[in-house]
Design an enzyme around this catalytic site. Structure first.
Site, PDB file in Angstrom:
ATOM      1  N   ASP A 114      -8.754  -5.407  -2.538  1.00 27.05           N
ATOM      2  CA  ASP A 114      -8.077  -5.522  -1.242  1.00 27.05           C
ATOM      3  C   ASP A 114      -8.453  -4.355  -0.340  1.00 27.05           C
ATOM      4  O   ASP A 114      -8.469  -3.209  -0.767  1.00 27.05           O
ATOM      5  CB  ASP A 114      -6.562  -5.539  -1.431  1.00 27.05           C
ATOM      6  CG  ASP A 114      -5.830  -5.882  -0.141  1.00 27.05           C
ATOM      7  OD1 ASP A 114      -6.044  -6.999   0.361  1.00 27.05           O
ATOM      8  OD2 ASP A 114      -5.081  -5.037   0.364  1.00 27.05           O
TER       9      ASP A 114
ATOM     10  N   ARG B  22      -0.121   4.343  -0.541  1.00 28.58           N
ATOM     11  CA  ARG B  22      -0.861   5.443   0.107  1.00 28.58           C
ATOM     12  C   ARG B  22      -0.955   6.715  -0.704  1.00 28.58           C
ATOM     13  O   ARG B  22      -1.550   7.689  -0.231  1.00 28.58           O
ATOM     14  CB  ARG B  22      -0.264   5.782   1.494  1.00 28.58           C
ATOM     15  CG  ARG B  22      -0.136   4.619   2.458  1.00 28.58           C
ATOM     16  CD  ARG B  22      -1.452   3.971   2.768  1.00 28.58           C
ATOM     17  NE  ARG B  22      -1.356   3.029   3.887  1.00 28.58           N
ATOM     18  CZ  ARG B  22      -2.217   2.032   4.072  1.00 28.58           C
ATOM     19  NH1 ARG B  22      -3.214   1.840   3.228  1.00 28.58           N
ATOM     20  NH2 ARG B  22      -2.081   1.237   5.105  1.00 28.58           N
TER      21      ARG B  22
ATOM     22  N   HIS C 269       0.876  -1.177   0.000  1.00 31.71           N
ATOM     23  CA  HIS C 269       0.000   0.000   0.000  1.00 31.71           C
ATOM     24  C   HIS C 269       0.910   1.221   0.000  1.00 31.71           C
ATOM     25  O   HIS C 269       1.574   1.505   0.986  1.00 31.71           O
ATOM     26  CB  HIS C 269      -0.914  -0.012   1.224  1.00 31.71           C
ATOM     27  CG  HIS C 269      -1.818  -1.206   1.249  1.00 31.71           C
ATOM     28  ND1 HIS C 269      -3.063  -1.207   0.674  1.00 31.71           N
ATOM     29  CD2 HIS C 269      -1.639  -2.462   1.745  1.00 31.71           C
ATOM     30  CE1 HIS C 269      -3.626  -2.400   0.823  1.00 31.71           C
ATOM     31  NE2 HIS C 269      -2.778  -3.187   1.476  1.00 31.71           N
TER      32      HIS C 269
ATOM     33  N   ASN D 287      -6.457   0.954  -2.803  1.00 33.45           N
ATOM     34  CA  ASN D 287      -7.249   1.670  -1.789  1.00 33.45           C
ATOM     35  C   ASN D 287      -6.613   2.998  -1.400  1.00 33.45           C
ATOM     36  O   ASN D 287      -6.349   3.288  -0.240  1.00 33.45           O
ATOM     37  CB  ASN D 287      -7.504   0.791  -0.554  1.00 33.45           C
ATOM     38  CG  ASN D 287      -6.237   0.332   0.126  1.00 33.45           C
ATOM     39  OD1 ASN D 287      -5.152   0.388  -0.457  1.00 33.45           O
ATOM     40  ND2 ASN D 287      -6.354  -0.124   1.362  1.00 33.45           N
TER      41      ASN D 287
ATOM     42  N   ASN E  63      -4.577  -7.148   9.359  1.00 32.25           N
ATOM     43  CA  ASN E  63      -5.679  -7.944   8.835  1.00 32.25           C
ATOM     44  C   ASN E  63      -5.255  -8.601   7.529  1.00 32.25           C
ATOM     45  O   ASN E  63      -4.877  -7.908   6.607  1.00 32.25           O
ATOM     46  CB  ASN E  63      -6.910  -7.056   8.610  1.00 32.25           C
ATOM     47  CG  ASN E  63      -8.139  -7.886   8.308  1.00 32.25           C
ATOM     48  OD1 ASN E  63      -8.204  -9.055   8.667  1.00 32.25           O
ATOM     49  ND2 ASN E  63      -9.105  -7.301   7.620  1.00 32.25           N
TER      50      ASN E  63
ATOM     51  N   HIS F 185       1.059   3.253   8.466  1.00 30.17           N
ATOM     52  CA  HIS F 185       0.127   4.167   9.143  1.00 30.17           C
ATOM     53  C   HIS F 185       0.941   5.124  10.003  1.00 30.17           C
ATOM     54  O   HIS F 185       1.963   4.731  10.576  1.00 30.17           O
ATOM     55  CB  HIS F 185      -0.857   3.403  10.037  1.00 30.17           C
ATOM     56  CG  HIS F 185      -1.844   2.578   9.275  1.00 30.17           C
ATOM     57  ND1 HIS F 185      -2.826   3.136   8.499  1.00 30.17           N
ATOM     58  CD2 HIS F 185      -1.986   1.234   9.160  1.00 30.17           C
ATOM     59  CE1 HIS F 185      -3.537   2.168   7.930  1.00 30.17           C
ATOM     60  NE2 HIS F 185      -3.052   1.002   8.313  1.00 30.17           N
TER      61      HIS F 185
ATOM     62  N   HIS G  47      -8.598 -10.648  -1.187  1.00 34.06           N
ATOM     63  CA  HIS G  47      -8.408 -10.634   0.270  1.00 34.06           C
ATOM     64  C   HIS G  47      -9.547 -11.489   0.823  1.00 34.06           C
ATOM     65  O   HIS G  47     -10.693 -11.068   0.807  1.00 34.06           O
ATOM     66  CB  HIS G  47      -8.485  -9.180   0.766  1.00 34.06           C
ATOM     67  CG  HIS G  47      -8.553  -9.028   2.252  1.00 34.06           C
ATOM     68  ND1 HIS G  47      -7.878  -8.034   2.914  1.00 34.06           N
ATOM     69  CD2 HIS G  47      -9.204  -9.716   3.217  1.00 34.06           C
ATOM     70  CE1 HIS G  47      -8.126  -8.116   4.214  1.00 34.06           C
ATOM     71  NE2 HIS G  47      -8.934  -9.131   4.418  1.00 34.06           N
TER      72      HIS G  47
ATOM     73  N   ASP H 207       2.588  -7.060   2.138  1.00 36.30           N
ATOM     74  CA  ASP H 207       1.387  -6.341   2.576  1.00 36.30           C
ATOM     75  C   ASP H 207       1.789  -5.082   3.360  1.00 36.30           C
ATOM     76  O   ASP H 207       1.184  -4.728   4.374  1.00 36.30           O
ATOM     77  CB  ASP H 207       0.462  -7.228   3.411  1.00 36.30           C
ATOM     78  CG  ASP H 207      -0.927  -6.606   3.599  1.00 36.30           C
ATOM     79  OD1 ASP H 207      -1.210  -5.564   2.968  1.00 36.30           O
ATOM     80  OD2 ASP H 207      -1.714  -7.160   4.378  1.00 36.30           O
TER      81      ASP H 207
ATOM     82  N   HIS I  12      -2.268 -12.711   1.116  1.00 35.48           N
ATOM     83  CA  HIS I  12      -1.888 -12.824   2.533  1.00 35.48           C
ATOM     84  C   HIS I  12      -2.609 -13.925   3.324  1.00 35.48           C
ATOM     85  O   HIS I  12      -3.360 -13.658   4.249  1.00 35.48           O
ATOM     86  CB  HIS I  12      -2.015 -11.493   3.269  1.00 35.48           C
ATOM     87  CG  HIS I  12      -3.279 -10.725   2.995  1.00 35.48           C
ATOM     88  ND1 HIS I  12      -4.520 -11.281   3.025  1.00 35.48           N
ATOM     89  CD2 HIS I  12      -3.454  -9.415   2.700  1.00 35.48           C
ATOM     90  CE1 HIS I  12      -5.417 -10.362   2.764  1.00 35.48           C
ATOM     91  NE2 HIS I  12      -4.811  -9.221   2.545  1.00 35.48           N
TER      92      HIS I  12
END
Lengths: 325, 426
Positions: free
Chosen positions: B157, B67, B65, B97, B283, B314, B184, B310, B237
């Site tokens: 995902d 971002r 990700h 995402n 997750n 954050h 996912h 994955d 994953h």
């Protein structure tokens, strides 16, 4: 209260009962007993914690626990300050960390926290220099409730916990009261039984030091005490129960059940009660009920906790004189 | 990507699969791999002594990700690719995402342009397009346009498609573009409101968990779908034994599913959460010792085809909360090579396994070039100091975010240099 040799209380915080040794537990209960005496006097106040401040930070609705801590603090002459979520910046989106640091900057001696997140009390304790008392975090722990329950049972059982049978009845999965009580009483040798529909039992419960029952008639046989838990009405909405009537028919403790328990068996409830749902109204008011004794024990136990945490630095103080130092 | 202007290179005394080799590179490609000292450096080639270093093909991370756009305070393409480059990765696939969601060709192109601007020689960014518009799981995204713009696969995902009919159409339409759908696997009902694995630990600490069967149910769904449609589905994953057993069954039957797992599922269990450590909240959640054992066996045997990080950065303030308020995610690009090198040191995997899991197989599944150290292969490789100890910390990480349960831990094995297309990138 003369304890010249009293050991220094080693803990900054009270997060769960698991942190206490047996000796510390009984020291705490003995201390509570002395405060209990004070609560029966005409003048129910000692200057012990004069100048100490206690913040009551209740981020989840609570009346009795908050009041109990408030009374406990005031009887020790501590200044108590309340902060509720609805009136706090938490409801304006402030993070728990920032709220906690803000409170700390006002230099309280103890913060009592109630929060809906499991681990919230530990989260605070890891970040604050002052003492943190867990007044209930999510489904995780409610150590002061377990301690006051233990105190109440001790009043009936004396120091003989070993071999007694306690049934905890109701929603175990979502209960911090159940988790802390299982830990504490099982560690004292109490044979703990749990009774609940399977939908209200936590994952992994088969590895807990308990015996599990799904039928109340079986679970209550020969029990020395029964602790009823409050059923949160939202469990039915979450699909864990068909309806409350069916639950009450199967899991509401009644005099008929208590007749199957051991002679002299007692009934406990942490409150607030749903009469007729988890405990029959008759039983709640019966002489076997310890429910109001629990409330009285709560004030005494919380006085003991505040006292031990606030004076843990080893300053020689006593409950009676409020400290010679 | 071509690199015709890159200088020629002669890498000496590197250890490749236990063999000491010299590697000659010209025009961005492998010219020869020979026993160390058996030949002279080509005229004009830059000579590099790689004594003591282990040579690996550049790795592919099939699940990250980045971002950007939208959450640049967590990570952006430049910082994410910096973590990738220093982590030994030459190609990175990134999930859709973002905000806006990568469900539009203009976003895909912008991601790729941004990557090229910051890292002109790579690591290469390969976006994964949203399978459904806005990741809402109700309408097909324009998969053909997205594929033309550069998406190498499609996935929902972060917001798995619960509607099996919709998911089926995603798989079919993606197959027409020659692309695989990455799922996912999570039953949204069993996982609702969960913050960790359901089990003894969640019961003890009073946190709502999701049972492993929630993942396995959708693994089973996808296997049946792939079998029925005879079309490929890639399972992201994988975290538990139950899923591994289903995938093994599927592969025995020749069902076209492939699967990945991540280093953290090979190394950690839900016991990491006993102290409510939000850095270990991810997750699918960390599971149990038994699941770790099953996954280790599965990556060894090939039941699980590939490793991926994955990588899910954050910001610190988002993770510094009670467990139930924290977002899911662990960063991985900075630590993946060292963590899986640790598994080689432990004897769980071999160097050849790492090449297969991190390069050869992801290259096959997603149609990306891989350096197999054959003549003419792309000169994408990195050198690993197999003994260097380093501590996972702000100073040693290139990702903007530090949300890894390995923060503060000492790891062994450090990427020292990465070449892509024969150009030294770091």
């Amino acid at each position: 209260m003369q304890h010249a040799q009293r050991p220094t209380w080693p803990h900054k915080d009270l997060l769960d009962v698991t942190q206490l040794t047996r000796a510390e537990l009984f020291h705490l209960l003995d201390t509570a007993a002395q405060f209990h005496d004070i609560n029966r006097r005409p003048v129910k106040k000692v200057p012990t914690l004069k100048g100490k401040s206690v913040v009551l930070f209740f981020a989840e609705p609570s009346t009795r626990t908050k009041t109990s801590f408030d009374v406990a603090g005031k009887r020790l002459s501590a200044d108590t300050f309340s902060l509720a979520k609805s009136g706090s910046s938490l409801s304006k989106g402030e993070s728990l960390k920032d709220t906690a640091l803000t409170l700390q900057a006002m230099t309280p001696d103890i913060i009592v926290i109630r929060h809906s997140s499991s681990g919230a009390a530990q989260f605070l304790a890891e970040r604050l220099d002052c003492s943190v008392v867990n007044a209930g975090d999510g489904w995780h722990a409610h150590p002061t409730q377990a301690l006051l329950d233990c105190y109440s049972l001790r009043q009936v059982w004396g120091d003989t916990f070993e071999g007694r049978t306690l049934l905890i009845l109701g929603d175990i999965a979502h209960s911090r009261v159940a988790r802390s009580n299982v830990h504490l009483l099982a560690s004292l040798g109490v044979k703990v039984r749990l009774c609940a529909p399977r939908t209200l039992l936590p994952a992994g419960v088969h590895n807990w030091p308990v015996t599990i029952f799904n039928r109340l008639d079986d679970a209550v046989q020969g029990a020395d005490a029964v602790m009823c838990l409050r059923l949160q009405l939202e469990r039915q909405q979450a699909g864990l129960l068909p309806d409350l009537r069916e639950y009450a028919q199967r899991f509401c403790l009644s005099p008929r059940h208590l007749a199957m328990a051991a002679p002299g068996a007692r009934v406990l409830h942490p409150g607030p009660m749903n009469r007729g749902l988890e405990i029959s109204s008759v039983l709640a008011d019966a002489p076997e009920s310890l429910i109001l004794d629990q409330v009285a024990a709560g004030v005494a136990t919380r006085m003991a906790i505040l006292f031990l945490l606030a004076t843990r630095t080893g300053v020689e103080q006593t409950a009676d004189t409020g400290g010679r130092a | 990507m071509t690199a015709t202007t890159s200088p020629s290179l002669f890498l000496r005394n590197a250890r490749l699969l236990g063999r000491m080799v010299d590697v000659a590179v010209a025009d961005g490609r492998i010219v020869s791999v020979m026993d160390a000292g058996s030949g002279a450096a080509p005229a004009g080639a830059e000579s590099i002594d790689a004594r003591g270093m282990v040579l690996f093909p550049a790795f592919i991370d099939a699940h990250t990700h980045m971002r950007e756009p939208g959450f640049e305070y967590k990570e952006d393409i430049a910082s994410g690719l910096a973590a990738a480059a220093h982590g030994g990765f030459g190609a990175v696939l990134c999930m859709a995402n973002t905000r806006p969601v990568n469900d539009d060709a203009s976003i895909t192109r912008d991601m790729i342009d941004t990557a090229r601007r910051h890292w002109p020689h790579g690591p290469r960014l390969h976006p994964i397009g949203a399978a459904t518009v806005g990741l809402r799981g109700t309408e097909l995204a324009p998969l053909a346009e997205l594929a033309e713009a550069g998406c190498v696969a499609f996935s929902n995902d972060g917001a798995p498609v619960p509607d099996t009919e919709m998911f089926r159409r995603c798989v079919e339409y993606a197959a027409d573009q020659g692309k695989v759908v990455i799922d996912h696997c999570e039953d949204p009902y069993l996982a609702k409101g969960a913050h960790m694995n359901e089990g003894e630990t969640s019961g003890r600490i009073g946190v709502k968990g999701q049972p492993d069967i929630g993942e396995a149910l959708h693994v089973a769904r996808d296997i049946l779908l792939a079998d029925y449609l005879k079309l490929p589905i890639h399972l992201a994953h994988i975290s538990c034994r139950r899923s591994v057993e289903l995938i093994a069954w599927a592969k025995q039957r020749g069902v076209p599913v492939t699967a990945e797992t991540c280093p953290h599922y090979l190394l950690l269990t839900d016991k990491e959460l006993l102290g409510y450590d939000t850095k270990a909240k991810v997750n699918p959640p960390l599971r149990t010792d038994d699941d770790v054992a099953a996954l280790r066996a599965a990556v060894k045997s090939g039941v699980i085809d590939i490793l991926a990080t994955d990588h899910a950065p954050h910001a610190a303030h988002e993770k510094e909360t009670p467990l139930d308020e924290a977002p899911n995610g662990i960063t991985g690009l900075d630590t993946a090579v060292a963590l899986t090198w640790g598994l080689v040191r432990e004897g769980v995997l071999t160097e050849a396994d790492l090449m297969r899991l991190w390069a050869t197989e992801p290259g096959k599944i997603f149609g990306l070039p891989v350096n197999g150290f054959g003549v003419g292969d792309p000169a994408d490789f990195f050198l690993l100091d197999p003994e260097e100890k380093w501590v996972v910390a702000r100073e040693t990480m290139h990702s903007k975010s530090l949300n890894t349960p390995f923060l503060g831990k000492e790891l062994v094995g450090k990427v020292k240099a990465l070449w892509l297309g024969g150009v030294k990138v770091v």
